[in-house]
Every structure is written in C-alpha cells, then in structure tokens.
Design a protein around this motif. Structure first.
Motif, short mmCIF file in Angstrom:
data_model
loop_
_atom_site.label_atom_id
_atom_site.label_comp_id
_atom_site.label_asym_id
_atom_site.label_seq_id
_atom_site.Cartn_x
_atom_site.Cartn_y
_atom_site.Cartn_z
N THR A 38 -66.68 -63.24 36.53
CA THR A 38 -67.25 -62.13 35.75
C THR A 38 -68.70 -61.95 36.15
OG1 THR A 38 -68.18 -63.37 33.86
CG2 THR A 38 -65.80 -62.90 33.80
N GLU A 39 -69.20 -60.74 35.98
CA GLU A 39 -70.60 -60.47 36.32
C GLU A 39 -71.55 -61.27 35.43
OE1 GLU A 39 -71.79 -58.63 38.96
OE2 GLU A 39 -69.67 -58.88 39.48
N GLU A 40 -71.18 -61.45 34.18
CA GLU A 40 -72.03 -62.22 33.27
C GLU A 40 -72.09 -63.68 33.70
OE1 GLU A 40 -72.53 -63.08 28.46
OE2 GLU A 40 -70.80 -61.95 29.21
N ARG A 41 -70.96 -64.26 34.05
CA ARG A 41 -70.95 -65.66 34.48
C ARG A 41 -71.71 -65.85 35.79
NH1 ARG A 41 -64.52 -66.50 33.13
NH2 ARG A 41 -64.76 -66.73 30.85
N LYS A 42 -71.66 -64.85 36.67
CA LYS A 42 -72.34 -64.96 37.96
C LYS A 42 -73.86 -65.08 37.82
CE LYS A 42 -71.08 -62.00 41.09
NZ LYS A 42 -70.58 -60.70 41.62
N GLU A 43 -74.40 -64.74 36.67
CA GLU A 43 -75.84 -64.89 36.47
C GLU A 43 -76.24 -66.36 36.40
OE1 GLU A 43 -76.84 -62.66 32.99
OE2 GLU A 43 -76.73 -60.72 34.03
N LYS A 44 -75.31 -67.22 35.97
CA LYS A 44 -75.61 -68.64 35.81
C LYS A 44 -74.82 -69.54 36.75
CE LYS A 44 -76.06 -70.59 31.87
NZ LYS A 44 -75.77 -71.11 30.50
N TYR A 45 -73.73 -69.00 37.31
CA TYR A 45 -72.82 -69.84 38.08
C TYR A 45 -72.43 -69.19 39.41
CZ TYR A 45 -72.36 -71.52 33.28
OH TYR A 45 -72.63 -71.96 32.01
N ASP A 46 -72.00 -70.02 40.34
CA ASP A 46 -71.46 -69.54 41.61
C ASP A 46 -69.94 -69.71 41.61
OD1 ASP A 46 -73.80 -68.77 43.04
OD2 ASP A 46 -74.28 -70.89 43.35
N PHE A 47 -69.26 -68.84 42.36
CA PHE A 47 -67.81 -68.86 42.42
C PHE A 47 -67.32 -68.87 43.86
CE2 PHE A 47 -68.44 -67.06 38.20
CZ PHE A 47 -67.39 -67.58 37.46
N ALA A 48 -66.23 -69.60 44.10
CA ALA A 48 -65.47 -69.52 45.35
C ALA A 48 -64.02 -69.27 44.94
CB ALA A 48 -65.58 -70.82 46.15
N THR A 49 -63.48 -68.12 45.30
CA THR A 49 -62.19 -67.70 44.77
C THR A 49 -61.02 -68.32 45.52
OG1 THR A 49 -62.14 -65.73 46.17
CG2 THR A 49 -63.17 -65.51 44.01
N TYR A 50 -59.88 -68.42 44.81
CA TYR A 50 -58.67 -68.98 45.42
C TYR A 50 -57.38 -68.40 44.85
CZ TYR A 50 -58.73 -72.00 41.27
OH TYR A 50 -58.77 -72.47 39.98
N ARG A 51 -57.44 -67.57 43.82
CA ARG A 51 -56.23 -66.94 43.27
C ARG A 51 -56.60 -65.60 42.67
NH1 ARG A 51 -53.86 -68.03 39.02
NH2 ARG A 51 -55.08 -69.69 38.09
N THR A 52 -55.61 -64.73 42.55
CA THR A 52 -55.82 -63.51 41.78
C THR A 52 -55.69 -63.84 40.30
OG1 THR A 52 -53.46 -62.91 41.86
CG2 THR A 52 -54.89 -62.01 43.59
#
Length: 323
Positions: A144-158
């Motif tokens: 989520t855009e809100e979570r991206k303000e505090k956290y980093d993501f590496a995706t692996y599933r839809t």
C-alpha cells in the motif's frame, strides 16, 4: 498415504462450488468465477519434509547487512491464527507452516541464513519491524502507498481477495451495492478493511443502507460466524477462502477481486523496515527463486497457480492512501 497429508480433488464448476486449493481471478472480466486445475496434496506435518529448499547464492548473500550476516539468522514474523494454505499451524498445533513460510525459507536459504519463524497479532508485526525485533514480515502483506512511507516491499504474489458466504446464502455479488445492508466480516488493519470501508462510504453517499462491518480476532471466528448465520459474508484472502470451502463444505465463494481495488492489481510482498539495506537482497533472492523455478515449485505445492507473478518488484504502486 501419510496421515499428515490430505488430498482434495478439484470439482468442476464455478467458484460457488467447493474446489481444491486453486485460486481464481485470472481474468478480470470473469469476476466471481474460478477454474479448477487438478488436485493438490497438502503436507500438514510439522516436519515438512516436502518443503522446497535450495543452497546459498554467494553474490546475493554478500549484500545482506553485516549485522544479520554475523548473526547468521533471518528472523521473519507473520500473523498468528490459522489461515491455510498461507500460514497456519501444523498437526502439532504449534509449528507454523504454509506457503508464506516456504517463501521465507527460500529467501533465507539463498541468503545463506537460518530461518527463524515467529508469530504475532497482525498490528504487532508492524511494531516488531519498527523496533528491529524482527527482520521481515512475510505473511500475505499487501503493498500500500501508506505502508511504503515506512516500509520497503519485494513482491512475490498477486493479491486477490474473495467474498465467502454461507453455503445456503442467496447473496449474489455484482458490485459494492450488493453488500448494502449486509453484515460482512473483515480483518482489522487489512487492505480488505480499507476496501470495505471505502465501499461503505460510497454506498451511504448514494443513499444506500450501510454495510454492517464486523470484526473478530481470528479467522476461525469468522468461519464459525458464517456457519451459524451470524455473518452474511466474509472478505479475506482468496487462497484461504478456497481452502476453507473445499475442506469445511459449509461455505462458498461468490466473488473475487483485486486486493487493491478496481483500478490496480494488488500485490503481496515481503516487508522490511525502510532503507535498512535488507530489501535489496530479499528482492534478488525472490527473483532468483522465480527465474530458477524454485518459486513455481512452492506455488504448485500449495495450489497458488493463479497467484503467480512473472518477476519480483521493488516498491511497486500499491493500494492508494485513504482520502
């Protein structure tokens, strides 16, 4: 057959029929349908002898922050409770298993680290990341855009979510208006909650009866409420819904949709504290797993065929912020 392995055969028909663990929403124009694709055997034992393992990839492992390399351990947290096939307790009722644990194991193997699996309530997992108590949150976490303000993501599933209803329900989902006046269960702090709250606001603005949003502590509580008729429906992860309908045979799925809403396909990612240097090697580990075929083996092991992604992405567009 091993007593810890259960086999469920796929049934032909629409998503309303109980099926083997095969997730849907492959075609956005065919919302609410689900095409079975064979049978899957689930290893529910604490030993997990069929788990997919691999070796260290030195070039990727060398990029792990020194403190974690010195420790020799990757500490991963996830949601407590039981939500098969994603993350749940094995037959000993204490060992955490499932697809999310398998993905975490692959990452740890590639990084040359021992995996330590921990559990906490959903909101507490973010607190544990913030404090540095754990390294990564890998447990069906939507970008989520809100979570991206505090956290980093590496995706692996839809991220596909499903509307599950009692098996004798006559509820037909066409759009958000179908939920007007209905009592719908949802997990607190999830992207499903954000979607449902938004739909409710839109319904009320159009003069429709509000959605009665119900919150429970555990997934099993939702299922008991559905079975007893105390809920008209429950919105949760599509794989979990399919697993439950196939095994309990008390409910059915009537719709699937993107966890990020109508305009964006939601994505599930491994989450780390922002800018701490760990998400890069995790992203590369996931990409290595995808390109080598190891990722597909985990997907096949847990029946997540329609949840696959062609590549891991770093911090892609996520569920929009609340307005």
């Amino acid at each position: 057959m091993n007593r810890h392995i259960r086999k469920f055969s796929a049934l032909l028909g629409a998503v309303a029929a109980a099926t083997v663990l095969v997730t849907g929403c492959g075609d956005p124009e065919a919302e609410g349908t689900n095409t079975p694709a064979g049978s899957v055997e689930f290893d529910l034992s604490p030993q997990q002898t069929s788990r997919i393992r691999t070796g260290k990839v030195d070039s990727i492992a060398a990029q792990v922050p020194q403190a974690i390399r010195d420790r020799g351990k990757l500490v991963v947290t996830g949601a407590s409770g039981s939500a098969p096939p994603l993350r749940f307790y094995a037959t000993d009722d204490k060992t955490t298993v499932g697809s999310e644990v398998d993905f975490a194991q692959l990452v740890a193997d590639i990084l040359g680290l021992q995996l330590e699996v921990t559990v906490a309530d959903w909101s507490q997992n973010f607190v544990r990341i913030d404090s540095g108590e754990v390294d990564a949150f890998i447990s069906n976490v939507t970008v989520t855009e809100e979570r991206k303000e505090k956290y980093d993501f590496a995706t692996y599933r839809t991220d596909t979510v499903a509307l599950e209803v009692p098996i004798d329900s006559d509820l037909e989902y066409k759009d958000r208006k179908s939920l007007s006046g209905k009592r719908i269960g949802i997990g607190s702090g999830t992207n499903q909650e954000q979607l449902l709250v938004k739909w409710n606001e839109q319904n009320i603005a159009e003069g429709l009866a509000p959605i009665d949003i119900a919150y429970y502590q555990q997934t099993t509580d939702y299922y008991l409420a559905l079975a007893s008729g105390r809920l008209d429906g429950y919105i949760g992860p599509n794989p979990t819904g399919i697993y439950h309908t196939a095994t309990a045979k008390q409910t059915k799925l009537v719709a699937t949709f993107s966890g990020a809403g109508e305009q964006l396909q939601g994505l599930i990612g491994a989450l780390t504290k922002k800018d701490n240097g760990l998400i890069g090697p995790i992203h590369q580990a996931l990409q290595h797993a995808i390109s080598s075929g190891l990722y597909q083996q985990v997907i096949d092991r847990w029946g997540l065929k329609t949840e696959t992604v062609p590549a891991s992405q770093l911090n892609p567009p996520g569920l929009p912020k609340k307005k």
